[in-house]
Design a protein around this motif. Structure first.
Motif, mmCIF file in Angstrom:
data_model
loop_
_atom_site.group_PDB
_atom_site.id
_atom_site.type_symbol
_atom_site.label_atom_id
_atom_site.label_comp_id
_atom_site.label_asym_id
_atom_site.label_seq_id
_atom_site.Cartn_x
_atom_site.Cartn_y
_atom_site.Cartn_z
ATOM 1 N N GLY A 1 0.798 -1.218 -0.122
ATOM 2 C CA GLY A 1 -0.054 0.287 -0.231
ATOM 3 C C GLY A 1 0.784 1.229 -0.168
ATOM 4 N N GLY A 2 2.081 1.124 0.164
ATOM 5 C CA GLY A 2 3.011 2.388 0.418
ATOM 6 C C GLY A 2 3.424 2.480 -1.154
ATOM 7 N N SER A 3 4.394 3.756 -1.051
ATOM 8 C CA SER A 3 4.776 4.176 -2.039
ATOM 9 C C SER A 3 6.474 4.188 -2.398
ATOM 10 C CB SER A 3 4.239 5.685 -2.737
ATOM 11 O OG SER A 3 2.874 5.611 -2.647
ATOM 12 N N LEU A 4 7.112 4.193 -3.429
ATOM 13 C CA LEU A 4 8.271 4.529 -3.674
ATOM 14 C C LEU A 4 8.329 5.474 -4.829
ATOM 15 C CD1 LEU A 4 10.267 1.217 -2.890
ATOM 16 C CD2 LEU A 4 10.410 3.353 -1.671
ATOM 17 N N ARG A 5 9.661 6.245 -5.029
ATOM 18 C CA ARG A 5 9.941 6.694 -6.301
ATOM 19 C C ARG A 5 11.544 6.382 -6.503
ATOM 20 N NH1 ARG A 5 10.439 13.075 -8.387
ATOM 21 N NH2 ARG A 5 12.252 12.930 -7.025
ATOM 22 N N LEU A 6 11.754 5.812 -7.874
ATOM 23 C CA LEU A 6 12.776 5.490 -8.028
ATOM 24 C C LEU A 6 13.276 6.537 -9.208
ATOM 25 C CD1 LEU A 6 12.278 1.702 -9.068
ATOM 26 C CD2 LEU A 6 13.035 2.680 -6.928
ATOM 27 N N SER A 7 14.594 6.544 -9.165
ATOM 28 C CA SER A 7 15.407 7.827 -10.064
ATOM 29 C C SER A 7 16.503 7.035 -10.830
ATOM 30 C CB SER A 7 15.950 8.977 -9.441
ATOM 31 O OG SER A 7 15.043 9.478 -8.547
ATOM 32 N N CYS A 8 16.698 7.478 -12.133
ATOM 33 C CA CYS A 8 17.705 6.959 -12.996
ATOM 34 C C CYS A 8 18.238 8.107 -13.782
ATOM 35 C CB CYS A 8 17.095 6.011 -13.974
ATOM 36 S SG CYS A 8 18.281 5.372 -15.226
ATOM 37 N N ALA A 9 19.547 8.251 -13.485
ATOM 38 C CA ALA A 9 20.181 9.348 -14.279
ATOM 39 C C ALA A 9 21.159 8.832 -15.229
ATOM 40 C CB ALA A 9 21.008 10.123 -13.233
ATOM 41 N N ALA A 10 21.194 9.223 -16.696
ATOM 42 C CA ALA A 10 21.854 8.769 -17.501
ATOM 43 C C ALA A 10 22.964 9.806 -17.889
ATOM 44 C CB ALA A 10 21.154 8.469 -18.889
ATOM 45 N N SER A 11 24.345 9.413 -18.260
ATOM 46 C CA SER A 11 25.299 10.484 -18.337
ATOM 47 C C SER A 11 26.168 9.697 -19.393
ATOM 48 C CB SER A 11 25.821 10.934 -17.132
ATOM 49 O OG SER A 11 26.520 9.812 -16.461
ATOM 50 N N GLY A 12 27.057 10.937 -20.043
ATOM 51 C CA GLY A 12 28.021 10.300 -20.705
ATOM 52 C C GLY A 12 27.896 10.565 -22.231
ATOM 53 N N ARG A 13 28.295 10.076 -23.335
ATOM 54 C CA ARG A 13 28.175 10.229 -24.588
ATOM 55 C C ARG A 13 26.719 10.236 -25.110
ATOM 56 N NH1 ARG A 13 32.901 11.671 -27.064
ATOM 57 N NH2 ARG A 13 32.121 11.066 -29.261
ATOM 58 N N ILE A 14 25.796 10.878 -25.022
ATOM 59 C CA ILE A 14 24.560 10.592 -25.277
ATOM 60 C C ILE A 14 23.648 11.892 -25.833
ATOM 61 C CG2 ILE A 14 24.120 8.570 -23.899
ATOM 62 C CD1 ILE A 14 22.898 10.144 -21.856
ATOM 63 N N SER A 15 22.764 11.761 -26.395
ATOM 64 C CA SER A 15 21.846 12.792 -27.055
ATOM 65 C C SER A 15 21.443 13.620 -25.717
ATOM 66 C CB SER A 15 20.754 12.219 -27.943
ATOM 67 O OG SER A 15 21.348 11.592 -29.109
ATOM 68 N N SER A 16 20.862 14.583 -25.905
ATOM 69 C CA SER A 16 20.423 15.612 -24.941
ATOM 70 C C SER A 16 18.906 15.055 -24.198
ATOM 71 C CB SER A 16 20.209 17.029 -25.533
ATOM 72 O OG SER A 16 19.300 16.811 -26.368
ATOM 73 N N ILE A 17 18.467 14.248 -25.096
ATOM 74 C CA ILE A 17 17.163 13.827 -24.542
ATOM 75 C C ILE A 17 16.876 12.278 -25.247
ATOM 76 C CG2 ILE A 17 14.600 13.962 -24.423
ATOM 77 C CD1 ILE A 17 14.545 16.810 -24.604
ATOM 78 N N ASN A 18 16.901 11.327 -24.508
ATOM 79 C CA ASN A 18 16.553 9.821 -24.902
ATOM 80 C C ASN A 18 15.513 9.179 -24.511
ATOM 81 O OD1 ASN A 18 19.549 9.307 -26.089
ATOM 82 N ND2 ASN A 18 19.935 10.727 -24.274
ATOM 83 N N ALA A 19 15.089 8.425 -25.165
ATOM 84 C CA ALA A 19 13.957 7.435 -24.701
ATOM 85 C C ALA A 19 14.513 6.456 -23.619
ATOM 86 C CB ALA A 19 13.389 6.606 -25.973
ATOM 87 N N MET A 20 13.933 6.188 -22.746
ATOM 88 C CA MET A 20 14.389 5.393 -21.545
ATOM 89 C C MET A 20 13.154 4.425 -20.968
ATOM 90 S SD MET A 20 16.741 8.315 -19.510
ATOM 91 C CE MET A 20 17.492 7.090 -18.433
ATOM 92 N N GLY A 21 13.605 3.562 -20.355
ATOM 93 C CA GLY A 21 12.545 2.585 -19.849
ATOM 94 C C GLY A 21 13.070 2.099 -18.455
ATOM 95 N N TRP A 22 11.775 1.416 -17.602
ATOM 96 C CA TRP A 22 12.253 0.755 -16.542
ATOM 97 C C TRP A 22 11.709 -0.531 -16.468
ATOM 98 C CZ3 TRP A 22 14.564 2.392 -12.268
ATOM 99 C CH2 TRP A 22 14.863 3.560 -11.882
ATOM 100 N N TYR A 23 12.434 -1.419 -16.173
ATOM 101 C CA TYR A 23 12.378 -2.794 -16.358
ATOM 102 C C TYR A 23 12.272 -3.424 -14.721
ATOM 103 C CZ TYR A 23 13.035 -2.771 -21.277
ATOM 104 O OH TYR A 23 12.962 -2.588 -22.649
ATOM 105 N N ARG A 24 11.893 -4.717 -14.524
ATOM 106 C CA ARG A 24 11.878 -5.377 -13.235
ATOM 107 C C ARG A 24 12.074 -6.752 -13.565
ATOM 108 N NH1 ARG A 24 6.133 -4.773 -10.438
ATOM 109 N NH2 ARG A 24 4.743 -6.183 -11.902
ATOM 110 N N GLN A 25 12.922 -7.124 -12.505
ATOM 111 C CA GLN A 25 13.222 -8.835 -12.520
ATOM 112 C C GLN A 25 12.932 -9.380 -11.160
ATOM 113 O OE1 GLN A 25 16.817 -10.094 -14.353
ATOM 114 N NE2 GLN A 25 16.003 -12.057 -14.995
#
Length: 113
Positions: A14-38
């Motif tokens: 019933g609780g909540s969490l917020r995940l963050s993901c920061a991409a860096s390096g030689r990439i475009s200024s804005i990229n498509a990104m996704g979250w997966y789980r296993q």
């Protein structure tokens, strides 16, 4: 290219969490990104994605509980807001630079009943 994921933890059902993901390096200024789980003993599955234009998509079973978004300033930082968490959401969550081999290190989410 590096993807740094954070925000996992232990939460009651019933609780909540917020995940963050920061991409860096030689990439475009804005990229498509996704979250997966296993989850243990299961295959990695897509949770949510966001295109460079801001369009979002979700696994059908998670619509309405999970929200993916992009930081308004740091365009290559994406978030996954997870509400009404259930024990079956327990998994390692990974972020991905869509269409590439670049993955974050994974962050553990554990939901207790």
């Amino acid at each position: 290219v590096q993807l740094q994921a954070s925000g996992g933890g232990l939460v009651q059902a019933g609780g909540s969490l917020r995940l963050s993901c920061a991409a860096s390096g030689r990439i475009s200024s804005i990229n498509a990104m996704g979250w997966y789980r296993q989850a243990p003993g299961k295959q990695r599955e897509l949770v949510a994605g966001i295109t460079s234009g801001g369009s979002t998509s979700y696994a059908d079973s998670l619509k309405g509980r999970f929200t993916i978004s992009r930081d308004s300033a740091a365009k290559n930082t994406v978030y996954l807001q997870m509400n009404s968490l259930k024990p079956e959401d327990t998994a390692v969550y990974y972020c991905n630079l869509s269409g590439t081999r670049f993955w974050g290190q994974g962050t553990q989410v554990t939901v207790s009943s």
